[in-house]
Design a protein around this motif. Structure first.
Motif, mmCIF file in Angstrom:
data_model
loop_
_atom_site.group_PDB
_atom_site.id
_atom_site.type_symbol
_atom_site.label_atom_id
_atom_site.label_comp_id
_atom_site.label_asym_id
_atom_site.label_seq_id
_atom_site.Cartn_x
_atom_site.Cartn_y
_atom_site.Cartn_z
ATOM 1 N N ILE A 53 -14.000 -1.876 7.352
ATOM 2 C CA ILE A 53 -13.115 -0.726 7.199
ATOM 3 C C ILE A 53 -11.977 -0.756 8.213
ATOM 4 C CG2 ILE A 53 -13.079 1.779 7.447
ATOM 5 C CD1 ILE A 53 -14.281 1.129 4.899
ATOM 6 N N LEU A 54 -12.249 -1.369 9.396
ATOM 7 C CA LEU A 54 -11.212 -1.435 10.426
ATOM 8 C C LEU A 54 -9.928 -2.035 9.871
ATOM 9 C CD1 LEU A 54 -10.084 -1.519 13.321
ATOM 10 C CD2 LEU A 54 -11.196 -3.718 13.587
ATOM 11 N N MET A 75 -8.791 -2.129 6.820
ATOM 12 C CA MET A 75 -8.118 -1.167 5.940
ATOM 13 C C MET A 75 -7.474 -0.064 6.765
ATOM 14 S SD MET A 75 -7.587 -0.764 2.764
ATOM 15 C CE MET A 75 -6.121 0.235 2.663
ATOM 16 N N SER A 76 -8.194 0.398 7.799
ATOM 17 C CA SER A 76 -7.644 1.468 8.635
ATOM 18 C C SER A 76 -6.370 1.009 9.310
ATOM 19 C CB SER A 76 -8.650 1.872 9.710
ATOM 20 O OG SER A 76 -9.909 2.039 9.173
ATOM 21 N N LEU A 77 -6.342 -0.245 9.739
ATOM 22 C CA LEU A 77 -5.138 -0.737 10.406
ATOM 23 C C LEU A 77 -3.962 -0.754 9.443
ATOM 24 C CD1 LEU A 77 -6.321 -3.635 12.707
ATOM 25 C CD2 LEU A 77 -5.442 -1.396 13.331
ATOM 26 N N TRP A 86 0.840 -1.200 0.000
ATOM 27 C CA TRP A 86 0.000 0.000 0.000
ATOM 28 C C TRP A 86 0.872 1.246 0.000
ATOM 29 C CZ3 TRP A 86 -1.608 4.211 3.091
ATOM 30 C CH2 TRP A 86 -2.778 4.828 2.642
ATOM 31 N N PHE A 113 -4.320 7.060 -3.588
ATOM 32 C CA PHE A 113 -4.856 6.605 -2.317
ATOM 33 C C PHE A 113 -6.048 5.712 -2.534
ATOM 34 C CE2 PHE A 113 -2.015 9.753 -1.122
ATOM 35 C CZ PHE A 113 -1.589 9.387 0.127
ATOM 36 N N GLY A 127 -5.795 5.241 16.169
ATOM 37 C CA GLY A 127 -6.408 6.263 15.326
ATOM 38 C C GLY A 127 -5.806 7.625 15.600
ATOM 39 N N ILE A 132 -13.555 2.867 -1.633
ATOM 40 C CA ILE A 132 -14.248 2.651 -0.354
ATOM 41 C C ILE A 132 -15.609 2.021 -0.635
ATOM 42 C CG2 ILE A 132 -15.714 4.589 0.359
ATOM 43 C CD1 ILE A 132 -13.902 5.056 2.649
ATOM 44 N N PHE A 145 -8.577 2.959 -0.897
ATOM 45 C CA PHE A 145 -9.046 2.352 0.342
ATOM 46 C C PHE A 145 -9.566 0.946 0.068
ATOM 47 C CE2 PHE A 145 -9.762 6.905 1.732
ATOM 48 C CZ PHE A 145 -8.583 6.930 2.443
ATOM 49 N N ILE A 199 -3.530 1.104 6.871
ATOM 50 C CA ILE A 199 -3.111 2.485 6.639
ATOM 51 C C ILE A 199 -2.328 3.006 7.839
ATOM 52 C CG2 ILE A 199 -3.971 4.835 6.368
ATOM 53 C CD1 ILE A 199 -6.196 3.684 4.680
ATOM 54 N N GLU A 240 -17.082 -1.927 0.155
ATOM 55 C CA GLU A 240 -18.354 -2.133 0.857
ATOM 56 C C GLU A 240 -19.278 -3.049 0.054
ATOM 57 O OE1 GLU A 240 -20.036 -1.010 3.924
ATOM 58 O OE2 GLU A 240 -17.907 -1.280 4.267
#
Lengths: 404, 425
Positions: free
Chosen positions: A308-309, A311-313, A57, A67, A365, A180, A69, A315, A184
């Motif tokens: 999404i969690l 992906m957030s991790l 990534w 970028f 976060g 994103i 997601f 990132i 989903e």
């Protein structure tokens, strides 16, 4: 010793340590006082998995400035492709006549199974064929795991090509918006199409080495952590090698030029759409390969890997480690995977119980935002900078002395 | 997307072939029109900015019967022509669907259609309000806020906790005001700390930074809320139960209300929570428009969105307008959350599909266009209502609600990336 040599030596030492690490695992009775239990080995495998995702990534976002997601979506495409191949495809030595049979050379048939209905007792066509149409002694074999993982990689690349072609002609915000939504949708589809994907209850996969494996004269069973450790480590090292080569080639220069100034890069003759799509396809394929391998290692894949969690991790790992450096991103992933596990323990201060499984995510976060704002190049950057600048003062003094 | 079309592919339609062929017809002639028209226009040295999109729509409408005249006469493709062709496409689509599945509620039952349409519009108004906040932020800061869904979620959460847990029995307006204050403040603080440096040149590649830092905010807010409020779904009481009335008082009424429902002309039935939410949204919208067009600050905001430098020369501080726009946008999301918490059950995760929907809406309406966002909200609301009502397999139809928006997004990105009212990219 010049800095380039220093880095190479440091990298080599790290690789050797990682390769030798299983020697200290509990399965091989440990190395003296150093014993890693199988939970630690599991964490290490997961850490390599996240390191592949975070560093690929960072190649996409940090080097090329695109970028997405949807990185986890491509990971899931890889995992589900190999899972569905394992569920629906068999090779037999005789036609089943109940499933869709495709004749292959050499008296083999490729058999595509039917999707089962949910909630009723309903055999697959291959089960029925075993008792009804297949001659006794006919072989039924699963497609080889490595081949279906490779198919996962190909599917990741194909979807990457489609999405990239659709969105990468536009401004970078569109890619973020579209991916994103894409992930989903994929999650909705994977949860809803229960006859195919088994929905939330998860699709089961063959273990990575279904019949065990013989490594260095020692036999490991299919539940051993050591062969998956080496498989994931090997993939990680291959990915890092490939990305190092890409980043230091013309390709790397081009994508960084695109990140800095698209118009200027285009004016200097870089085909910006082609390179943007290419880097997107490559990183998607790498994510898909990691996903396929991890799915076989875990043995089950559910749509929840797409929340999404996750992906957030990824990132957070890439950004906190260092977005513009694939090594820093992978180190960030390795460290954060372990840190997340260490922080899982709940804390009780008097009557107040703190549920750390949530607060650790809040903490990461916040750390992600603060890193972006105040230490853009990641928390490892000051260290790298210090290493890079080490010895410069002495050199300057020496030059001054020499000129006097 | 392939995934998006799945609900159409497997269903209990009677004559699915008709519908399939109609879709194939659209796709084939759409591609032919979209690819060949710009080449013909370019060869004749005509303007080609609209040719690709117009050609695709006109091709999809009547196929060769409209494309050949277009290619021979090569008139200037204007918005009216595209509008007529678009209406034709929608008409053919609906006819094909009706022929393919004559027993479907959407075809056989006119009252159901009108009711579904009304519900789509009602929910679309609220979607529009939320997207309006996002587009306001984009038009002034040039930033797509990925934390928009979290402001929506927090708006709902604050309203619920205010009226149900902290001050039980408080009037809903207290909850709504509290959610405004909370979301506005979070937006304000975040903008001051994290987005203020964007304009000052302290930050390299501000666009990328903004995407990541708002995404980080979303991550943070979601788990912060979950840690405080737990992950159990909550749902607020309906704000204003209607009195039981009938107008006129005899049977066959124009308007009948029960505490949980409102029925207009005996056919259009709208649940009370949705109706109140839409009414609230319309009031907010009116207030927002009045603010933007009749106060100095509102005019200053619009001035900054048109031309930053010129506005600064005229004595408007663009930085404070940035802060105001971001907080205001966050507040609009919070408001739509506050008005919807009585409609849907609320979880810390509700923000994600809502944010994805807002993205669809602002791309459809044109990034940065206020009327576009509102119109886009209506379109997405209607399409979702039609999707849930008309797709034959009901459970699947519900599971794919987010997919309908993505189909729109994909079509817009393919055909007209600037959206309905967008500026050129």
């Amino acid at each position: 010793m010049s800095r380039a040599v220093l880095y190479r030596v440091a990298g080599l030492v790290a690789v050797v340590i990682l390769l030798a690490l299983p020697l200290a695992s509990a399965e091989l009775d440990g190395l003296g006082p150093l014993v890693f239990n199988s939970y630690f080995m599991h964490l290490a495998i997961t850490a390599f998995f996240y390191a592949i995702l975070a560093s690929s990534w960072s190649l996409l976002a940090g080097y090329a400035g695109q970028f997405s997601f949807g990185h986890m979506a491509f990971m899931a495409i890889g995992g589900y492709t190999t899972g569905l191949i394992g569920k629906f495809i068999r090779f037999t030595t005789a036609p089943t006549e109940l499933c869709a049979d495709i004749p292959l050379p050499g008296n083999w048939w490729l058999v595509i199974l039917n999707a089962r209905r949910v909630g009723t007792i309903d055999e697959t066509c291959i089960d029925m064929a075993k008792t009804q149409t297949l001659p006794s002694g006919a072989l039924i074999i699963f497609p080889p795991v490595w081949a279906s993982i490779a198919m996962g990689l190909v599917m990741g690349a194909t979807f990457g090509l489609l999405v990239g072609w659709l969105v990468l002609r536009l401004r970078s915000a569109y890619l973020a918006l579209f991916t994103i939504g894409f992930s989903e949708i994929l999650r909705a589809a994977l949860s809803a199409e229960i006859p195919i994907t088994e929905g939330q209850s998860g699709l089961e996969l063959l273990p990575l080495f279904p019949s065990g494996i013989n490594l260095f004269g020692q036999t490991f069973s299919d539940t051993s952590k050591i062969p998956p450790y080496y498989a994931m480590l090997l993939l990680f090292l291959l990915v890092m090698l490939l990305m190092t080569w890409l980043a230091s080639s013309r390709f790397g220069l081009f994508i960084r030029a695109i990140r800095e100034d698209e118009e200027a890069a285009a004016a200097l003759g870089v085909n910006i759409v082609r390179y943007k799509v290419l880097v997107f396809v490559i990183t998607s394929a790498l994510a898909a390969a990691a996903g396929a391998l991890q799915a076989h290692y875990i043995g089950i894949i559910t749509p929840n890997i797409l929340i999404i969690l996750q992906m957030s991790l990824v990132i957070a790992m890439a950004v906190i480690g260092g977005l513009e450096n694939i090594y820093a991103a992978s180190v960030g992933a390795l460290v954060i995977t372990f840190a997340l596990e260490l922080l899982r323990t709940n804390i009780a201060i008097g009557p107040i119980r703190i549920d750390m499984s949530l607060w650790r995510l809040v903490f990461f976060g916040l750390l992600l935002m603060l890193t972006l704002r105040f230490q853009r190049n990641g928390l490892l950057f000051p260290l790298l900078e210090r290493l890079n600048r080490a010895g410069i003062a002495e050199e300057t003094v020496a030059m001054r002395d020499a000129s006097n | 997307m392939a995934c998006g079309s799945l609900p159409f592919a497997r269903n209990r339609m009677e004559h699915a072939a008709i519908f399939g062929w109609a879709l194939l017809w659209f796709a084939f002639w759409g591609v032919v029109g979209g690819v060949i028209t710009p080449q013909i226009y370019a060869r004749k040295d005509l303007e080609i900015s609209q040719a690709s999109f117009g050609g695709a729509v006109i091709g999809a409408a009547l196929g060769p019967f409209s494309l050949l005249p277009l290619w021979i006469a090569t008139p200037k493709i204007d918005n009216r022509m595209i509008g007529v062709a678009g209406a034709l496409v929608v008409g053919i689509f609906i006819t094909a669907f009706a022929l393919a599945d004559p027993d479907n509620l959407c075809v056989a039952n006119g009252e159901f259609v009108i009711s579904q349409l009304a519900n789509g519009i009602v929910i679309g108004i609220i979607y529009g309000l939320m997207a309006l906040g996002l587009t306001l932020i984009f038009s002034i800061l040039g930033v797509v806020s990925f934390a928009h869904g979290e402001f929506y979620m927090i708006g709902g959460m604050v309203t619920y906790f205010m009226t149900a847990e902290w001050l039980p029995g408080a009037p809903p307006i207290v909850g709504i005001l509290a959610s405004c204050v909370v979301t506005f403040s979070i937006g304000y603080i975040f903008e001051r700390i994290f987005l203020r440096p964007l304009g000052s040149g302290q930050i390299e590649r501000p666009g990328e930074y903004a995407i990541l830092v708002t995404f980080g905010l979303a991550f943070f807010l979601q788990y912060f809320t979950q840690a405080l409020a737990s992950a159990n779904p909550v749902k607020a009481q309906r704000f204003f139960p209607f009195p039981r009335t009938e107008i006129p008082l005899d049977s066959g009424s124009l308007l009948r209300t029960t505490p949980g429902n409102i029925t207009i002309l005996d056919t259009i039935s709208i649940p009370n929570p949705r109706f109140t939410a839409a009414l609230l949204a319309l009031i907010m919208l009116a207030a927002l428009l009045w603010f933007l067009y009749h106060t100095w600050t509102g005019k200053a905001l619009r001035a900054v969105s048109q031309d930053r430098q010129a506005a600064a020369v005229a004595g408007i501080n663009p930085n404070s307008m940035n802060t105001l726009a971001f907080s205001l946008g966050a507040m609009l999301a919070g408001l739509s959350g506050a008005s919807l918490v009585q409609v849907f059950s609320w979880l810390p995760q509700v923000g994600i599909p809502a944010a994805a929907r807002s993205f669809v809406i602002i791309v459809l309406g044109g990034m940065g266009s206020l009327p576009g966002a509102f119109l886009g909200g209506l379109v997405v609301g209607i399409v979702e209502a039609a999707g849930t009502g008309c797709v034959p397999d009901a459970t699947r139809a519900a599971a794919y609600i987010p997919a309908y928006g993505m189909v729109i997004l994909t079509l817009v990105l393919l055909l007209k990336p600037t959206g309905l009212f967008g500026r050129e990219l």
